[in-house]
Design an enzyme around this catalytic site. Structure first.
Site, PDB file in Angstrom:
ATOM      1  N   HIS A   1      36.236  -5.633 -33.374  1.00  0.00           N
ATOM      2  CA  HIS A   1      35.640  -6.402 -32.277  1.00  0.00           C
ATOM      3  C   HIS A   1      36.704  -6.781 -31.258  1.00  0.00           C
ATOM      4  O   HIS A   1      36.456  -6.796 -30.059  1.00  0.00           O
ATOM      5  CB  HIS A   1      34.968  -7.668 -32.819  1.00  0.00           C
ATOM      6  CG  HIS A   1      33.759  -7.371 -33.644  1.00  0.00           C
ATOM      7  ND1 HIS A   1      32.515  -7.848 -33.351  1.00  0.00           N
ATOM      8  CD2 HIS A   1      33.612  -6.619 -34.754  1.00  0.00           C
ATOM      9  CE1 HIS A   1      31.640  -7.397 -34.236  1.00  0.00           C
ATOM     10  NE2 HIS A   1      32.298  -6.660 -35.108  1.00  0.00           N
TER      11      HIS A   1
ATOM     12  N   ASP B   1      26.835  -0.134 -39.947  1.00  0.00           N
ATOM     13  CA  ASP B   1      26.309   0.859 -38.999  1.00  0.00           C
ATOM     14  C   ASP B   1      26.941   2.241 -39.160  1.00  0.00           C
ATOM     15  O   ASP B   1      26.547   3.188 -38.475  1.00  0.00           O
ATOM     16  CB  ASP B   1      26.573   0.375 -37.571  1.00  0.00           C
ATOM     17  CG  ASP B   1      28.073   0.226 -37.307  1.00  0.00           C
ATOM     18  OD1 ASP B   1      28.727  -0.482 -38.089  1.00  0.00           O
ATOM     19  OD2 ASP B   1      28.576   0.831 -36.344  1.00  0.00           O
ATOM     20  N   GLN B   2      27.938   2.363 -40.038  1.00  0.00           N
ATOM     21  CA  GLN B   2      28.665   3.637 -40.152  1.00  0.00           C
ATOM     22  C   GLN B   2      27.735   4.791 -40.511  1.00  0.00           C
ATOM     23  O   GLN B   2      27.956   5.938 -40.137  1.00  0.00           O
ATOM     24  CB  GLN B   2      29.779   3.500 -41.200  1.00  0.00           C
ATOM     25  CG  GLN B   2      30.849   2.490 -40.790  1.00  0.00           C
ATOM     26  CD  GLN B   2      31.596   1.880 -41.960  1.00  0.00           C
ATOM     27  OE1 GLN B   2      31.582   2.413 -43.063  1.00  0.00           O
ATOM     28  NE2 GLN B   2      32.247   0.752 -41.730  1.00  0.00           N
TER      29      GLN B   2
ATOM     30  N   SER C   1      36.284   3.770 -34.209  1.00  0.00           N
ATOM     31  CA  SER C   1      36.916   5.022 -34.641  1.00  0.00           C
ATOM     32  C   SER C   1      36.107   6.207 -34.134  1.00  0.00           C
ATOM     33  O   SER C   1      36.662   7.202 -33.661  1.00  0.00           O
ATOM     34  CB  SER C   1      37.024   5.070 -36.166  1.00  0.00           C
ATOM     35  OG  SER C   1      37.878   4.048 -36.611  1.00  0.00           O
TER      36      SER C   1
ATOM     37  N   GLU D   1      36.497   6.497 -30.351  1.00  0.00           N
ATOM     38  CA  GLU D   1      37.864   6.917 -30.022  1.00  0.00           C
ATOM     39  C   GLU D   1      38.012   8.421 -30.297  1.00  0.00           C
ATOM     40  O   GLU D   1      38.624   9.157 -29.532  1.00  0.00           O
ATOM     41  CB  GLU D   1      38.879   6.107 -30.844  1.00  0.00           C
ATOM     42  CG  GLU D   1      39.000   4.655 -30.367  1.00  0.00           C
ATOM     43  CD  GLU D   1      39.573   3.690 -31.409  1.00  0.00           C
ATOM     44  OE1 GLU D   1      40.197   4.164 -32.387  1.00  0.00           O
ATOM     45  OE2 GLU D   1      39.401   2.466 -31.243  1.00  0.00           O
TER      46      GLU D   1
ATOM     47  N   HIS E   1      35.616   6.723 -41.619  1.00  0.00           N
ATOM     48  CA  HIS E   1      34.487   5.955 -42.175  1.00  0.00           C
ATOM     49  C   HIS E   1      33.383   5.789 -41.129  1.00  0.00           C
ATOM     50  O   HIS E   1      32.323   5.262 -41.428  1.00  0.00           O
ATOM     51  CB  HIS E   1      34.982   4.591 -42.659  1.00  0.00           C
ATOM     52  CG  HIS E   1      35.374   3.649 -41.544  1.00  0.00           C
ATOM     53  ND1 HIS E   1      36.124   4.025 -40.440  1.00  0.00           N
ATOM     54  CD2 HIS E   1      35.117   2.322 -41.364  1.00  0.00           C
ATOM     55  CE1 HIS E   1      36.301   2.985 -39.636  1.00  0.00           C
ATOM     56  NE2 HIS E   1      35.700   1.945 -40.184  1.00  0.00           N
TER      57      HIS E   1
ATOM     58  N   TRP F   1      32.365   2.162 -35.456  1.00  0.00           N
ATOM     59  CA  TRP F   1      32.015   2.627 -34.115  1.00  0.00           C
ATOM     60  C   TRP F   1      33.240   2.845 -33.230  1.00  0.00           C
ATOM     61  O   TRP F   1      33.294   3.779 -32.429  1.00  0.00           O
ATOM     62  CB  TRP F   1      31.008   1.695 -33.442  1.00  0.00           C
ATOM     63  CG  TRP F   1      30.645   2.211 -32.078  1.00  0.00           C
ATOM     64  CD1 TRP F   1      30.768   1.553 -30.894  1.00  0.00           C
ATOM     65  CD2 TRP F   1      30.125   3.527 -31.746  1.00  0.00           C
ATOM     66  NE1 TRP F   1      30.357   2.351 -29.851  1.00  0.00           N
ATOM     67  CE2 TRP F   1      29.962   3.571 -30.355  1.00  0.00           C
ATOM     68  CE3 TRP F   1      29.791   4.643 -32.509  1.00  0.00           C
ATOM     69  CZ2 TRP F   1      29.473   4.694 -29.687  1.00  0.00           C
ATOM     70  CZ3 TRP F   1      29.319   5.769 -31.842  1.00  0.00           C
ATOM     71  CH2 TRP F   1      29.168   5.788 -30.457  1.00  0.00           C
TER      72      TRP F   1
ATOM     73  N   GLN G   1      46.050   3.980 -33.793  1.00  0.00           N
ATOM     74  CA  GLN G   1      45.082   5.069 -33.970  1.00  0.00           C
ATOM     75  C   GLN G   1      44.813   5.896 -32.703  1.00  0.00           C
ATOM     76  O   GLN G   1      44.753   7.119 -32.772  1.00  0.00           O
ATOM     77  CB  GLN G   1      43.770   4.501 -34.524  1.00  0.00           C
ATOM     78  CG  GLN G   1      42.734   5.576 -34.772  1.00  0.00           C
ATOM     79  CD  GLN G   1      41.669   5.117 -35.723  1.00  0.00           C
ATOM     80  OE1 GLN G   1      41.940   4.882 -36.890  1.00  0.00           O
ATOM     81  NE2 GLN G   1      40.460   4.990 -35.241  1.00  0.00           N
TER      82      GLN G   1
HETATM   83  N1  UDP Z   1      42.876   0.928 -36.122  1.00  0.00           N
HETATM   84  C1  UDP Z   1      44.185   1.210 -35.788  1.00  0.00           C
HETATM   85  N2  UDP Z   1      45.018   1.626 -36.769  1.00  0.00           N
HETATM   86  C2  UDP Z   1      44.640   1.798 -38.054  1.00  0.00           C
HETATM   87  C3  UDP Z   1      43.288   1.503 -38.394  1.00  0.00           C
HETATM   88  C4  UDP Z   1      42.426   1.074 -37.395  1.00  0.00           C
HETATM   89  O1  UDP Z   1      44.596   1.086 -34.625  1.00  0.00           O
HETATM   90  O2  UDP Z   1      45.468   2.179 -38.866  1.00  0.00           O
HETATM   91  C5  UDP Z   1      41.950   0.467 -35.059  1.00  0.00           C
HETATM   92  C6  UDP Z   1      41.056   1.592 -34.585  1.00  0.00           C
HETATM   93  O3  UDP Z   1      41.685   2.306 -33.529  1.00  0.00           O
HETATM   94  C7  UDP Z   1      39.791   0.856 -34.158  1.00  0.00           C
HETATM   95  C8  UDP Z   1      39.764  -0.377 -35.048  1.00  0.00           C
HETATM   96  O4  UDP Z   1      41.072  -0.526 -35.578  1.00  0.00           O
HETATM   97  O5  UDP Z   1      39.878   0.491 -32.798  1.00  0.00           O
HETATM   98  C9  UDP Z   1      38.816  -0.247 -36.204  1.00  0.00           C
HETATM   99  O6  UDP Z   1      37.505  -0.374 -35.741  1.00  0.00           O
HETATM  100  P1  UDP Z   1      36.300   0.459 -36.356  1.00  0.00           P
HETATM  101  O7  UDP Z   1      35.076   0.022 -35.642  1.00  0.00           O
HETATM  102  O8  UDP Z   1      36.580   1.903 -36.320  1.00  0.00           O
HETATM  103  O9  UDP Z   1      36.265   0.074 -37.877  1.00  0.00           O
HETATM  104  P2  UDP Z   1      36.288  -1.334 -38.673  1.00  0.00           P
HETATM  105  O10 UDP Z   1      37.709  -1.654 -38.885  1.00  0.00           O
HETATM  106  O11 UDP Z   1      35.562  -2.345 -37.835  1.00  0.00           O
HETATM  107  O12 UDP Z   1      35.577  -0.988 -39.942  1.00  0.00           O
END
Ligand code: UDP
Length: 469
Positions: free
Chosen positions: A20, A385-386, A366, A369, A361, A364, A346
């Site tokens: 978020h 939501d994945q 990921s 991106e 996973h 949203w 990432q």
């Molecule tokens: N992220 C990152 N490095 C990592 C793991 C995650 O920068 O090693 C960032 C990724 O780029 C994304 C966020 O953390 O912007 C993760 O959000 P996402 O909605 O994909 O998954 P969540 O962590 O909410 O399950």
């Protein structure tokens, strides 16, 4: 973006998780481009953890509310349900204090923006007679599914949640089955906080009326139908929200979200990436929240080894030596084939020209991106939501394949290998996926760039605010 007024002061309130904070901080930076001042607020502990990556701009300030876990929330130790209860109890009061303090200092807010999962932020805003807008941090399709659940399709969606192959037909959305809807509808869901919270969110949107807009981290071409699927919601695509350097090129030095709440020191993986053949590397990351079970990690390791391709694996808590987090089987073989790190930047990894495939996973951020960087995906959704995001990747945008679960719980090594071969292989399917990945990368750039749909949508939204104050 044109300058509206330097007297505008926006408050952006983010649920305190990386998924978020990243898009909402990016959104805050987009608001700065309009010449406004912004205060970005998240929980005390998240803000403290962000300190090393926090960027400074003259017109951006940071402020904190309490989620009840001021010393930090640890998914491995604490209970999410209790966290959400505590956040709901302490968040509104401390956010109210934050707004009150700003008022006392003569720093009034023009408008409040808040992310998914904290509908109470809208209540706090209206108690100060401030207007607020939701920034939805998941796809429009997911918002529509929740909307329909509370608008006449509750039984259809709940029934399909019980039987994962049951079809679900919802107006304006692609055909779905039980396995494509968020995990909160399945009988195994343990998180009773979620649906009431979403119900409250829709009540608030209802109270705000039909013309009230929700800003969604998606773009028109990506979810044209879902953005217009419901009678009542006025959804506006303003994404994908990614650092400018990787997307619209507006600011080449803008290469980070600026809000990493993890501080794991990573080996220098850039040099390792540069030493591998073009488009050959598998990047594996399951986001910032979910921890894989020991068994799932071992299966993933088997799949990677049998594919014989180089990989970069983000494994949070890899160094911990308890039963769930101890050394992997095949650790030595794995280290000969790839590298394992606790955290990556990432977007930097995904935009690296050597990236061949993302085992994700399907959180949203990921997913979007990966779409924006043109990287094909092997979708391994875990919860929330994945599952819907994985469905969209496989069937709507066709930029990846979804790995199948064995006995409803585990993705086996052979399945990982099958998906990697499909996505990265020479076959027709792989070619099609890579072609689509390139197409969506261009469309994402177009949408976010100057004059693109998301750029125009956000400008128009800010014009509306300007004309209403
Ligand atoms: N992220 C990152 N490095 C990592 C793991 C995650 O920068 O090693 C960032 C990724 O780029 C994304 C966020 O953390 O912007 C993760 O959000 P996402 O909605 O994909 O998954 P969540 O962590 O909410 O399950």
């Amino acid at each position: 973006m044109a300058s509206y007024s330097s007297t505008f002061h926006f408050l952006v309130v983010s649920f305190p998780s990386q998924g978020h904070i990243n898009p909402s901080l990016l959104f805050a930076k987009r608001l700065l481009r309009s010449g406004s001042c912004v205060t970005f607020a998240t929980s005390r502990s998240a803000l403290r953890q962000m300190r090393e990556s926090k960027e400074t701009f003259d017109d951006l300030s940071y402020a904190a509310f309490s989620d009840g876990y001021d010393d930090g929330f640890d998914i491995g130790k604490h209970d999410i349900q209790q966290f959400m209860d505590e956040l709901k109890r302490q968040g509104p009061q401390t956010l109210g204090e934050l707004i009150g303090n700003c008022l006392t200092e003569g720093r009034e807010f023009t408008h409040v923006f808040y992310t998914t999962l904290i509908p109470w932020a809208a209540d706090v805003a209206s108690s100060f007679r401030l207007r607020s807008t939701l920034i939805w941090t998941q796809p429009a399709t997911v918002l529509d599914i929740y909307y329909y659940y509370f608008d006449g399709y509750g039984d259809v969606i709940s029934d399909a949640g019980i039987n994962s192959s049951s079809p679900i037909v919802l107006p304006g959305l692609p055909p779905l089955t039980g396995r494509d809807v968020p995990s909160f509808f399945s009988p195994e869901n343990h998180y009773s906080y979620f649906l009431p919270l979403m119900k409250r969110q829709f009540e608030i949107l209802d109270e705000q009326g039909n013309s009230h807009k929700v800003l969604v981290n998606t773009f028109d071409a990506l979810e044209e139908g879902p953005l217009r699927a419901t009678r009542k919601l006025n959804l506006v695509g303003i994404g994908p929200l990614l650092p400018s350097a990787f997307l619209d090129g507006h600011n080449p030095s803008d290469t980070s979200f600026g809000g990493d709440i993890f501080q794991g020191s990573s080996k220098n993986y850039t040099e390792w990436l540069n030493n591998n053949p073009r488009a050959s590397v598998i990047y594996i990351c399951f986001g910032s929240i979910h921890l894989l079970t020991r068994r799932q990690r071992d299966e993933l390791a088997r799949g990677l080894l049998s594919s014989s391709r180089p990989f970069l694996w983000v494994m949070r808590d890899a160094g911990k030596n308890d039963e769930e987090n101890g050394q992997l089987i095949y650790q030595e073989e794995l280290e000969r084939q790839g590298i394992i790190i606790p955290w990556s930047t990432q977007v930097e990894v995904l935009s690296h020209p050597l990236e061949g495939c993302f085992v994700t996973h399907c959180g949203w951020n990921s997913t979007s991106e990966s779409l924006a960087c043109g990287v094909p995906m092997v979708a391994c959704p875990q919860w929330v939501d994945q599952r819907t995001d994985a469905k969209l990747v496989e069937d709507m945008w066709k930029t990846g394949v979804r790995a199948n679960l064995k006995s409803g719980t585990i993705i086996e090594g052979e399945e990982i290998r099958r998906c990697l071969d499909l996505v990265m292989g020479e076959g027709e399917k792989g070619e099609e996926i890579r072609r689509n990945a390139r197409k969506w990368k261009e469309l994402a750039k177009e949408a976010a760039g100057e004059g693109g749909s998301s750029d125009k949508n956000l400008r128009a939204f800010l014009e509306e605010i300007a004309s209403s104050v």
